[in-house]
Design a protein around this motif. Sequence first.
Motif, PDB file in Angstrom:
ATOM      1  N   UNK A 109     -21.973 -53.490 104.164  1.00 46.14           N
ATOM      2  CA  UNK A 109     -20.567 -53.653 104.557  1.00 46.14           C
ATOM      3  C   UNK A 109     -19.860 -52.300 104.615  1.00 46.14           C
ATOM      4  N   UNK A 110     -20.151 -51.448 103.640  1.00 45.72           N
ATOM      5  CA  UNK A 110     -19.432 -50.174 103.533  1.00 45.72           C
ATOM      6  C   UNK A 110     -19.681 -49.291 104.746  1.00 45.72           C
ATOM      7  N   UNK A 111     -20.940 -49.044 105.062  1.00 47.20           N
ATOM      8  CA  UNK A 111     -21.257 -48.171 106.190  1.00 47.20           C
ATOM      9  C   UNK A 111     -20.711 -48.727 107.493  1.00 47.20           C
ATOM     10  N   UNK A 112     -20.810 -50.039 107.647  1.00 42.95           N
ATOM     11  CA  UNK A 112     -20.346 -50.679 108.881  1.00 42.95           C
ATOM     12  C   UNK A 112     -18.862 -50.416 109.108  1.00 42.95           C
ATOM     13  N   UNK A 136     -11.037 -49.230 104.748  1.00 45.90           N
ATOM     14  CA  UNK A 136     -11.708 -48.003 104.324  1.00 45.90           C
ATOM     15  C   UNK A 136     -11.073 -47.459 103.041  1.00 45.90           C
ATOM     16  N   UNK A 137      -9.748 -47.567 102.918  1.00 46.91           N
ATOM     17  CA  UNK A 137      -9.086 -47.160 101.673  1.00 46.91           C
ATOM     18  C   UNK A 137      -9.584 -48.006 100.503  1.00 46.91           C
ATOM     19  N   UNK A 138      -9.743 -49.306 100.766  1.00 44.04           N
ATOM     20  CA  UNK A 138     -10.266 -50.190  99.725  1.00 44.04           C
ATOM     21  C   UNK A 138     -11.705 -49.818  99.355  1.00 44.04           C
ATOM     22  N   UNK A 139     -12.469 -49.400 100.357  1.00 47.84           N
ATOM     23  CA  UNK A 139     -13.848 -48.977 100.099  1.00 47.84           C
ATOM     24  C   UNK A 139     -13.868 -47.747  99.193  1.00 47.84           C
ATOM     25  N   UNK A 140     -12.989 -46.783  99.488  1.00 46.55           N
ATOM     26  CA  UNK A 140     -12.919 -45.581  98.656  1.00 46.55           C
ATOM     27  C   UNK A 140     -12.557 -45.932  97.219  1.00 46.55           C
ATOM     28  N   UNK A 163     -19.902 -58.788  98.891  1.00 45.65           N
ATOM     29  CA  UNK A 163     -20.284 -60.181  99.105  1.00 45.65           C
ATOM     30  C   UNK A 163     -19.956 -61.058  97.906  1.00 45.65           C
ATOM     31  N   UNK A 164     -20.031 -60.495  96.696  1.00 42.94           N
ATOM     32  CA  UNK A 164     -19.778 -61.284  95.498  1.00 42.94           C
ATOM     33  C   UNK A 164     -18.349 -61.814  95.462  1.00 42.94           C
ATOM     34  N   UNK A 165     -17.431 -61.046  95.991  1.00 44.43           N
ATOM     35  CA  UNK A 165     -16.024 -61.456  95.944  1.00 44.43           C
ATOM     36  C   UNK A 165     -15.532 -62.045  97.264  1.00 44.43           C
ATOM     37  N   UNK A 166     -16.057 -61.544  98.366  1.00 44.95           N
ATOM     38  CA  UNK A 166     -15.477 -61.893  99.667  1.00 44.95           C
ATOM     39  C   UNK A 166     -16.236 -62.957 100.449  1.00 44.95           C
ATOM     40  N   UNK A 167     -17.510 -63.165 100.160  1.00 43.35           N
ATOM     41  CA  UNK A 167     -18.312 -64.101 100.946  1.00 43.35           C
ATOM     42  C   UNK A 167     -18.109 -63.800 102.435  1.00 43.35           C
ATOM     43  N   UNK A 168     -18.787 -62.763 102.905  1.00 38.13           N
ATOM     44  CA  UNK A 168     -18.515 -62.219 104.238  1.00 38.13           C
ATOM     45  C   UNK A 168     -18.631 -63.228 105.368  1.00 38.13           C
TER      46      UNK A 168
END
Length: 670
Positions: A109-112, A136-140, A163-168
């Motif tokens: 998810x992060x790289x994408x 992206x800010x959330x990713x950082x 995935x644990x929190x968001x269920x993509x």
Amino acid sequence: MNLNRFSGWTAAAALIAVLLSGPAGPAQAAPALDNATCLTCHDGSKGALEIAGADGEPRELHTVGADAFGKSVHARMDCVACHGDIKDNAETGNAHQKDPAQKPARADCISCHQDLWENAKKENRTREKARLGVVVENIDAYKKSFHARTNQDDPTRPNASCEDCHSSHSFNVPAKDSPQYAEWRLGIPETCGKSCHEESLETFAESVHGRLVLEKRDVKGAVCSDCHTSHAIGNTSAAPFKLAITAECGNCHEENFKSYKATYHGQINTLGYAYTAKCYDCHGSHGILEIKDPLSKVHPDQRMKTCKECHSGKKDLPEAPPGYASFQPHGHPGDFDRYPEIWIANQMMIQLLVGTFAFFWLHTALWFYREYKDRQQRKTRPHVKTDALAELPASLHRKHYRRFSLTWRIAHITFALSLMVLTLTGIPLFYPEAPWAAPLMKALGGPQIAGLIHRVNAVIFAGVFFWHLGYVALRVARNWKTFKLFGPDSLIPNLQDGKDLVAMVKWFFGKGPRPVFDRWTYWEKFDYWAPFWGVTIIGVSGLMMWLPGLTASYLPGWVFNVAAIFHSEEAFLAVVFLFTVHFFNNHFRPDKFPVEIVMFTGTMSLEDFARDHTVQYRRLVASGELEKYLVEAPSQPMTKASRVFGFILIAVGLSLLALVAIGFFGIGVR
């Protein structure tokens, strides 16, 4: 056979073969892995799918609901856009990879999202795709969080992934203020609890927050992300988290947070230090209960136990005495019914401040106005050389009158320096939200070092005060036969001071001549007696807070609330009065500007003495006693050093006054 005929038959046969085979075209591509193809296996219709986990044990794959996926933010994407390692392979019959033993790679998810954002920036579409920037800010934030750390039980994965929190496959945060958003928010505790934090969820469910969210379905109730944030989940034992979560409590409990910040605990917290009590130290964290609940940590029957969690007698904190139970951590002067002692103390100090400043600032303004008007009209105070000094031999005209002894001068300088240090070390606590407060506290070495410096100078300040009392008592005892309680040499206010004040006011308004004064003016007497009140109030209240264990062993806890008001407000009065009124009376008035050095040299010229203390001068001349007070003028180096030192003290005092003004008016406070 004729070669030409054979070639013709061959060409004809080839043509017939081509015609029979249909129109020519490109080679047929392998069928694409579209979402429909993926869902034939992953929609749950064929039962659960399992793969080998990191420990070799089978792990069940997520079931992807077509309806949920169709409503998600990823609905327009192909499965293989995220699961890029999955390829159709007709040779093996495996739709995922050539080697069936190779485990599928996790979707990244992060790289994408980072790649998508970089592309958006290159295409100048950041405004159009602003939501990507937020992601992206959330990713950082996530990368620095506790969740992103490697899981101790399974080093192949982090503590929690996207995935644990968001269920993509079904992730979609509804628009705020919508019914769907409210429902999504109310589900956050179960998302966190059922995935990882089961014990915390059980405790939370019994708390006031949990009942509000899980039972009453009140969207205003606090959920996990309100306190822990959504992505920047920190280590709960780390200082940044402790500071942040206290501020998060204040987002909902604004009044209580405001009153908390007025206490020593809250002041230290606001300055950025996490070692004092926070909201959760007293109220609990996941299991917060109402105060009336007997099991609540702040129930009257539980308060001493709660206080002793910090004030346990270990380290630097003595064991909490009984008085701690009645301390009011949220007491404020705005509610007489609940906090009458605090209200009364605050009203007393407000009246004192308003009365003092109203009188003396008006006095200063009128004095400055009259000096200005007199100078406009070319009226200056007459020099005394041609008058009184003419009575003296010419050899004495250059002499100086010794007004202050070396002992008085040392006491004054020590008093001034210790007061300035007390101000410097105390104002960060008084105005912890001021832009200068945290940097100043850091420069002082932190609250513990600043507190030590403050207390040492408080002892010095009090020592000078008590030494002076002893000194005066000894002088009076030695001269008790000649000393007059209300005489000209006494600092005790008398009837003449009242007459001088009235005459001064008449001069302010041009209704009379400028009065002449004896050894002590009425404003000098006020300057002298004010510390008796100030030192008593500041000293006693400061000592009570310095020795809380002793204080609370004999007095109720609300005395700390009152002591804090007396200490801070009286200190404010002293600082502002000294650096405005006192500075004007002694340095900034036109005939003394820019600095008066008599308190540093101890002497003043006969001309200045005759002008400023005319009544005393005439009395000494008439009695023939003047000469025994005359000394040589201070040397040029002494005079110059006194001026430099005076300028430094004035600059420091005005700088401290500026800091107080910035803090008082909230300049630069966000």
